[in-house]
Design a protein around this motif. Structure first.
Motif, PDB file in Angstrom:
ATOM      1  N   TYR A  23     -28.303 132.601  88.405  1.00 59.50           N
ATOM      2  CA  TYR A  23     -27.270 131.853  89.128  1.00 59.50           C
ATOM      3  C   TYR A  23     -25.905 132.068  88.491  1.00 59.50           C
ATOM      4  O   TYR A  23     -24.903 132.224  89.180  1.00 59.50           O
ATOM      5  CB  TYR A  23     -27.591 130.349  89.136  1.00 59.50           C
ATOM      6  CG  TYR A  23     -28.735 129.929  90.021  1.00 59.50           C
ATOM      7  CD1 TYR A  23     -29.380 130.822  90.869  1.00 59.50           C
ATOM      8  CD2 TYR A  23     -29.170 128.610  90.014  1.00 59.50           C
ATOM      9  CE1 TYR A  23     -30.437 130.410  91.673  1.00 59.50           C
ATOM     10  CE2 TYR A  23     -30.226 128.195  90.823  1.00 59.50           C
ATOM     11  CZ  TYR A  23     -30.846 129.100  91.648  1.00 59.50           C
ATOM     12  OH  TYR A  23     -31.882 128.691  92.452  1.00 59.50           O
ATOM     13  N   GLU A  54     -30.090 124.136  94.643  1.00 62.28           N
ATOM     14  CA  GLU A  54     -31.537 124.208  94.880  1.00 62.28           C
ATOM     15  C   GLU A  54     -31.898 123.713  96.283  1.00 62.28           C
ATOM     16  O   GLU A  54     -32.762 124.279  96.942  1.00 62.28           O
ATOM     17  CB  GLU A  54     -32.302 123.403  93.826  1.00 62.28           C
ATOM     18  CG  GLU A  54     -32.419 124.120  92.503  1.00 62.28           C
ATOM     19  CD  GLU A  54     -33.093 125.475  92.642  1.00 62.28           C
ATOM     20  OE1 GLU A  54     -34.296 125.533  92.922  1.00 62.28           O
ATOM     21  OE2 GLU A  54     -32.392 126.487  92.469  1.00 62.28           O
ATOM     22  N   LYS A  57     -30.932 126.434  98.665  1.00 61.97           N
ATOM     23  CA  LYS A  57     -31.895 127.529  98.532  1.00 61.97           C
ATOM     24  C   LYS A  57     -33.197 127.198  99.243  1.00 61.97           C
ATOM     25  O   LYS A  57     -33.809 128.057  99.866  1.00 61.97           O
ATOM     26  CB  LYS A  57     -32.155 127.815  97.056  1.00 61.97           C
ATOM     27  CG  LYS A  57     -31.758 129.217  96.664  1.00 61.97           C
ATOM     28  CD  LYS A  57     -32.175 129.546  95.257  1.00 61.97           C
ATOM     29  CE  LYS A  57     -33.563 130.088  95.279  1.00 61.97           C
ATOM     30  NZ  LYS A  57     -34.404 129.823  94.169  1.00 61.97           N
ATOM     31  N   SER A  60     -33.637 128.245 102.756  1.00 61.35           N
ATOM     32  CA  SER A  60     -33.581 129.706 102.935  1.00 61.35           C
ATOM     33  C   SER A  60     -32.154 130.230 103.053  1.00 61.35           C
ATOM     34  O   SER A  60     -31.927 131.269 103.648  1.00 61.35           O
ATOM     35  CB  SER A  60     -34.403 130.160 104.154  1.00 61.35           C
ATOM     36  OG  SER A  60     -35.725 129.709 104.034  1.00 61.35           O
ATOM     37  N   ILE A  63     -28.186 133.529  98.721  1.00 68.58           N
ATOM     38  CA  ILE A  63     -27.350 133.292  97.540  1.00 68.58           C
ATOM     39  C   ILE A  63     -25.876 133.559  97.866  1.00 68.58           C
ATOM     40  O   ILE A  63     -24.994 132.810  97.450  1.00 68.58           O
ATOM     41  CB  ILE A  63     -27.812 134.191  96.361  1.00 68.58           C
ATOM     42  CG1 ILE A  63     -29.213 133.793  95.885  1.00 68.58           C
ATOM     43  CG2 ILE A  63     -26.813 134.185  95.221  1.00 68.58           C
ATOM     44  CD1 ILE A  63     -29.294 132.515  95.090  1.00 68.58           C
TER      45      ILE A  63
END
Length: 137
Positions: A23, A54, A57, A60, A63
């Motif tokens: 990250y 998180e 994430k 889906s 990044i």
């Protein structure tokens, strides 16, 4: 003010230190301060930011898009609309995922019932439609 090491934060969030370093490399946690020797020092606000990362994430979200969000946060109030729109879009995506999962759950429940009753009967034939025997003349 409390600070935490990378391993303490990893444990707190059930992540690996590898993930946290990734990250950092991807620019998702530019707000984390370092000691003169380069050791990351996480504050409570950093941990809260990681919880949001998180969460995104888990929906889906790529990044790259999470990075846009982090960048918008660092730009301040001028990006409130972008951040709001992003969360509305994520909410719609999660709602669709929930609907898909509910449909999957219905099928799983049906199959559990199917196999449970077949096991109790000792055969899958309990689920076959009964054939009507036509007498031959």
């Amino acid at each position: 003010m409390d600070t935490y090491s990378i391993s303490e934060v990893a444990k707190k969030l059930n992540l690996t230190t590898y993930t946290l370093r990734y990250y950092d490399k991807e620019g998702l946690i530019p707000f984390v301060k370092r000691t003169p020797s380069g050791t990351r020092q996480f504050k409570d606000s950093d941990v809260d930011a990681l919880k949001i990362i998180e969460c995104l994430k888990s929906t889906s979200m790529p990044i790259k898009e999470i990075k846009h969000f982090i960048d918008w946060c660092s730009m301040g109030d001028s990006t409130l609309q972008e951040r709001y729109d992003m969360f509305l879009e994520r909410k719609a995506i999660v709602a669709a995922q929930i609907k898909d999962l509910e449909q999957a759950m219905e099928l799983l429940e049906h199959k559990c019932y199917y196999y449970k009753t077949a096991l109790e009967a000792g055969t899958e034939d309990v689920h076959q439609p009964k054939k009507i025997e036509v007498p031959h003349h």
